[in-house]
Design an enzyme around this catalytic site. Structure first.
Site, PDB file in Angstrom:
ATOM      1  N   ARG A 286      42.717  40.091  42.797  1.00  0.00           N
ATOM      2  CA  ARG A 286      41.455  40.820  42.852  1.00  0.00           C
ATOM      3  C   ARG A 286      40.782  40.599  44.194  1.00  0.00           C
ATOM      4  O   ARG A 286      41.027  39.614  44.892  1.00  0.00           O
ATOM      5  CB  ARG A 286      40.535  40.369  41.724  1.00  0.00           C
ATOM      6  CG  ARG A 286      40.040  38.932  41.860  1.00  0.00           C
ATOM      7  CD  ARG A 286      39.310  38.479  40.619  1.00  0.00           C
ATOM      8  NE  ARG A 286      38.809  37.100  40.757  1.00  0.00           N
ATOM      9  CZ  ARG A 286      38.388  36.353  39.745  1.00  0.00           C
ATOM     10  NH1 ARG A 286      38.377  36.858  38.526  1.00  0.00           N
ATOM     11  NH2 ARG A 286      37.961  35.123  39.942  1.00  0.00           N
ATOM     12  N   LYS A 303      44.869  34.522  40.795  1.00  0.00           N
ATOM     13  CA  LYS A 303      44.896  33.567  39.690  1.00  0.00           C
ATOM     14  C   LYS A 303      46.308  33.532  39.127  1.00  0.00           C
ATOM     15  O   LYS A 303      46.886  34.579  38.807  1.00  0.00           O
ATOM     16  CB  LYS A 303      43.892  33.972  38.602  1.00  0.00           C
ATOM     17  CG  LYS A 303      42.451  34.006  39.077  1.00  0.00           C
ATOM     18  CD  LYS A 303      41.506  34.492  37.986  1.00  0.00           C
ATOM     19  CE  LYS A 303      41.409  33.504  36.860  1.00  0.00           C
ATOM     20  NZ  LYS A 303      40.396  33.914  35.852  1.00  0.00           N
ATOM     21  N   TYR A 381      28.845  42.280  37.213  1.00  0.00           N
ATOM     22  CA  TYR A 381      27.913  41.570  36.343  1.00  0.00           C
ATOM     23  C   TYR A 381      26.928  40.791  37.200  1.00  0.00           C
ATOM     24  O   TYR A 381      27.163  40.532  38.383  1.00  0.00           O
ATOM     25  CB  TYR A 381      28.654  40.614  35.390  1.00  0.00           C
ATOM     26  CG  TYR A 381      29.683  39.738  36.053  1.00  0.00           C
ATOM     27  CD1 TYR A 381      29.334  38.539  36.657  1.00  0.00           C
ATOM     28  CD2 TYR A 381      31.024  40.123  36.073  1.00  0.00           C
ATOM     29  CE1 TYR A 381      30.284  37.738  37.259  1.00  0.00           C
ATOM     30  CE2 TYR A 381      31.977  39.332  36.673  1.00  0.00           C
ATOM     31  CZ  TYR A 381      31.610  38.140  37.267  1.00  0.00           C
ATOM     32  OH  TYR A 381      32.560  37.359  37.872  1.00  0.00           O
ATOM     33  N   GLU A 448      30.205  31.083  29.896  1.00  0.00           N
ATOM     34  CA  GLU A 448      31.391  30.270  30.150  1.00  0.00           C
ATOM     35  C   GLU A 448      30.955  28.831  30.374  1.00  0.00           C
ATOM     36  O   GLU A 448      30.152  28.551  31.270  1.00  0.00           O
ATOM     37  CB  GLU A 448      32.165  30.794  31.349  1.00  0.00           C
ATOM     38  CG  GLU A 448      33.488  30.090  31.570  1.00  0.00           C
ATOM     39  CD  GLU A 448      34.347  30.768  32.620  1.00  0.00           C
ATOM     40  OE1 GLU A 448      35.448  30.273  32.901  1.00  0.00           O
ATOM     41  OE2 GLU A 448      33.909  31.808  33.159  1.00  0.00           O
ATOM     42  N   LYS A 480      37.765  39.628  31.285  1.00  0.00           N
ATOM     43  CA  LYS A 480      37.123  40.888  31.684  1.00  0.00           C
ATOM     44  C   LYS A 480      38.165  41.896  32.142  1.00  0.00           C
ATOM     45  O   LYS A 480      38.079  43.082  31.825  1.00  0.00           O
ATOM     46  CB  LYS A 480      36.107  40.623  32.798  1.00  0.00           C
ATOM     47  CG  LYS A 480      35.035  39.601  32.447  1.00  0.00           C
ATOM     48  CD  LYS A 480      34.095  39.387  33.635  1.00  0.00           C
ATOM     49  CE  LYS A 480      33.018  38.345  33.325  1.00  0.00           C
ATOM     50  NZ  LYS A 480      33.576  36.979  33.286  1.00  0.00           N
TER      51      LYS A 480
END
Length: 782
Positions: A286, A303, A381, A448, A480
């Site tokens: 990302r 990730k 967000y 979280e 997400k």
């Protein structure tokens, strides 16, 4: 409970005159209808009365917000003055004291310290009352908004006039008091409260705290939070952890909380499937930026998921790049080698860090080229992070206004085009320039909780109380990226996450005494009247053992505790003794209910069921019950009305339905989290070899009987044939079972691997063979 009675029970008594006069408006409609049929004059008068109530509510909220802001500013000046005075009055060391009796000096120093401590205590109580005021104001907004929606619905139902759409567009949307953002005041209040709590010396912590231990446990858990609980949740956390800000001197702006990420994948959605099925080495790539679309620095992140059996940890690595260079970097025209080497020469990075970043950049470029990755979706967000600066032992992030936006061009519509992100979508939530089919507004906030504790050490009590309260709903492994692909690309996705079928379930629960905002009991400024923030008093119920569901990229499963909600006393907010007596009475009358009720499900309605969480998928009950939500925010179920929350997303409150199984949409399959490790294959192989060994033993018995028996002995021949047949059937069954299990394990299918049929049939056949052989021998001997 009717809403008219519920609002009287839930409102803050000191602000009673400022709430919507729900009962008066309802009586207005009834009185007019009792005299004559509702006409245009009545409609105009009702709209005028409704507008007057709206003006009253909006004006009060604006004045209260200004009052709280001014009060916090005054307290901030008082706190700074008090800290300066306390530092200036710090006692000198005995070696620097000039004359005087040391005993007298110590006594005067103690008196000074006590005086400053008393002033700090007073300020802490005052700020606790301000926190309660902010909480009550948030509750005030929600309660009044619900009142306006309900009275307009009732008006439309009784009179036949359609007012709801007009009132929402021309009144509520133009004066959206219910959309008040408390982030700025919460950040300011958090900074101030942290100064007072630490007596002017905030704890900076140690960035390696907990990490220097040889044995520590990392726990990452995700929760959904209903919009009704946003303000209360933030206020509860800030009393224990400050809001993490990178520039304390800079005034807070909403853009400071904005976080956007553009996720990449190919047309086969290989990265999506890898992350969903948790395959070893699954990646997510990302591009992340903070703030608006004018951000100059973009972070390229990758990730990587690692299974525990590999001995490696799941990692997230990233490096910064200038926005104008990102397209060339992704196409392979630009490399980051020179940029990173320049940082090494300037001493900004070590040789090891530079080598790692160069390797990461090359691997990302290769993955984009080989896997043909393109921008697929974007997440946006507003994040509020709570953490002691430099201390990673407890980190909490709360994401609100989560939105998922398509960025692919696969359906022929140009979105991102040849760019690395679409240009028509910024941070202007809810993105009016984006088509509804291209965006998904997530109805909940995402909390979280990241804990890093020493092996065997319990997390802080306030964290245990928070995650077991009614404010949150645990959703392990929520992602997400996965949710966005599953909802925005329905034609390309046939495997969906397990939480998707639960999106229609209302996650609100009755309030308990846990994680409540309370005013100081002995505060001189505390009001003796009823306040929504004072719904609970006294000792809280005993907390059960802390249970953390396994979350995304979690390692160390052996340190996790899995449990369902079985703390009835905490769930219904009763003392342990009272809950035990109620349970005993219920158990005593269970038989009577079963005998008298035409449907046995009626007995289940008397029980307090565990909450609906993914951890309880296998224990869901196939029954229904309705419960009145806290503070009477819902009307009786008989009215059958929906509630629209302040975020504009319609939910069906008040009903929780428990089902025995989940069903996806036609053509879709639900991905059940199944962990597959090498020891699973080894266990299958060991089981197979055990069966083969047993089959060989049985066949050896048959061969032995055949070899040593008289050739003319028909009974021995029959016994040998029986044992040999059993051995052959056992080998065939063993081979089939082994292949079937290997296939299911490789496909990560959540099936029942327990073999209850094979051993039972084998034992039965062997027993039958022995009995027949023994019977024939006995008969021949006779």
């Amino acid at each position: 409970m009717k809403f008219g009675a519920a609002i009287k029970d839930a409102l803050y008594t000191e602000w009673q005159s400022s709430y919507i006069d729900y009962s008066g408006l309802k009586r207005f409609v009834k009185d007019r209808q009792a005299k004559h049929s509702w006409d245009d004059v009545d409609e105009a008068d009702f709209i005028k009365a409704l507008e007057g109530e709206l003006d009253k509510v909006v004006k009060f909220q604006e004045n209260k917000m200004k009052e709280l802001t001014d009060k916090i500013t005054e307290y901030e000046a008082d706190v700074k003055d008090l800290i300066a005075q306390a530092d200036a009055a710090a006692p000198p060391t005995p070696s620097t004291s000039e004359g005087g009796d040391p005993a007298d000096t110590d006594a005067s120093d103690d008196e000074t310290d006590d005086e400053f401590e008393d002033r700090f205590v007073d300020l802490e109580e005052d700020l606790a009352n301000v926190i309660a005021d902010v909480h009550d104001l948030g509750h005030f907004s929600h309660l009044n908004y619900t009142g306006f929606v309900k009275i307009v619905k009732k008006h439309d139902k009784r009179t036949g006039f359609a007012l709801r759409g007009q009132f929402m567009r021309e009144y509520l949307d133009k004066r959206p008091f219910y959309k008040e953002n408390y982030d700025a005041i919460i950040v300011q209040l958090s900074r101030l409260y942290n100064l007072v709590r630490t007596r002017g010396h905030p704890v900076m912590g140690d960035s390696s705290a907990g990490g220097s231990q040889n044995a520590f446990v990392r726990q990452t858990t995700k929760y959904w939070v209903h919009p009704d609980n946003y303000v209360q949740l933030k206020l509860v956390i800030l009393k224990h952890l400050p809001v993490l800000v990178f520039d304390p001197e800079k005034p807070f702006e909403q853009a400071d909380a904005a976080v956007s990420s553009s996720y990449f994948d190919n047309e086969n959605l290989d990265l999506y499937l890898g992350r969903l099925e948790k395959t070893e080495g699954a990646e997510a790539i990302r591009m992340r930026w903070y703030g608006g679309m004018d951000a100059k620095t973009i972070f390229v992140e990758r990730k990587t998921h690692r299974e525990d059996w590999t001995g490696e940890k799941s990692v997230k690595a990233r490096f910064p790049i200038k926005e104008e260079l990102l397209n060339d970097f992704l196409s392979g025209k630009h490399t980051m080698d020179e940029t990173f080497e320049a940082q090494l020469k300037k001493g900004k990075k070590t040789a090891k860090e530079v080598e790692s970043m160069i390797k990461l950049a090359r691997e990302v470029q290769a993955a984009v080229r080989v896997k043909k990755l393109r921008p697929v979706m974007r997440t946006f967000y507003n994040r509020t992070a709570f953490q002691l600066p430099g201390d990673a032992r407890v980190r909490i992030s709360f994401d609100t206004q989560l939105s998922l936006v398509r960025e692919d061009n696969w359906d022929g519509e140009t979105r991102a085009g040849d760019n690395w992100r679409r240009p028509d979508c910024g941070i202007d939530w809810p993105f009016p320039n984006v088509k509804d089919s291209d965006k998904e507004l997530f109805p909940y906030g995402v909390l979280e909780v990241k804990l890093q504790t020493q092996m065997g050490q319990e997390p802080p009590e306030w964290v245990r109380e928070l995650v077991s309260s009614h404010l949150v709903e645990a959703v392990p492994k929520f992602s997400k990226f996965i949710h966005g692909c599953a909802t925005l690309l329905p034609n390309r996705v046939d495997l969906v996450p397990f939480w998707l079928p639960q999106m229609e379930t209302d996650i609100r629960k009755p309030a308990t005494r846990k994680a409540q905002i309370q005013r100081p009991v002995n505060s001189h400024s505390a009001s003796p009247t009823h306040s929504p923030s004072e719904t609970a008093s006294g000792d809280t119920a005993d907390l059960t053992g802390y249970t953390e569901p396994v979350s995304d990229d979690e390692e160390g499963d052996e340190n996790q505790h899995h449990a369902i909600t079985n703390d009835e006393a905490g769930w219904v907010d009763l003392p342990a003794q009272a809950a035990a007596e109620a349970k005993a009475y219920r158990d005593q009358n269970a038989g009577k209910l079963d005998a008298s009720a035409p449907n046995k499900a009626a007995a289940k309605l008397q029980e307090i069921f565990p909450k609906l969480t993914p951890a309880n998928l296998s224990k869901l009950l196939d029954s229904k019950y309705e419960t009145e939500r806290d503070r009477g925010l819902n009307e009786a179920a008989a009215e059958g009305q929906d509630t629209v929350n302040p975020s504009g997303i319609s939910l069906r409150p008040g009903r929780v339905e428990y089902v025995s199984s989940f069903r996806a949409q036609p053509g879709k399959r639900i991905a059940i989290p199944v962990r597959v490790e090498p020891k699973v294959f080894y266990a299958n192989e060991r089981t197979t070899l055990s069966w083969v060994e047993f089959s060989v033993v049985v066949s050896a018995i048959g061969i032995g009987i055949l070899s040593y028996a008289d050739p003319h002995d028909d009974i021995a021949l029959a016994a040998a044939a029986s044992f040999t047949t059993v051995a052959l059937l056992s080998l065939l069954y063993t081979g089939y079972t082994y292949v079937w299990r290997v296939k299911k394990i490789r496909n990560r299918e959540a099936v029942n691997y327990h073999d209850w049929l094979g051993p039972s049939v084998l034992c039965g056949v062997l027993l039958l063979a022995v009995i027949v052989n023994f019977s024939l021998r006995m008969k021949a001997g006779l």
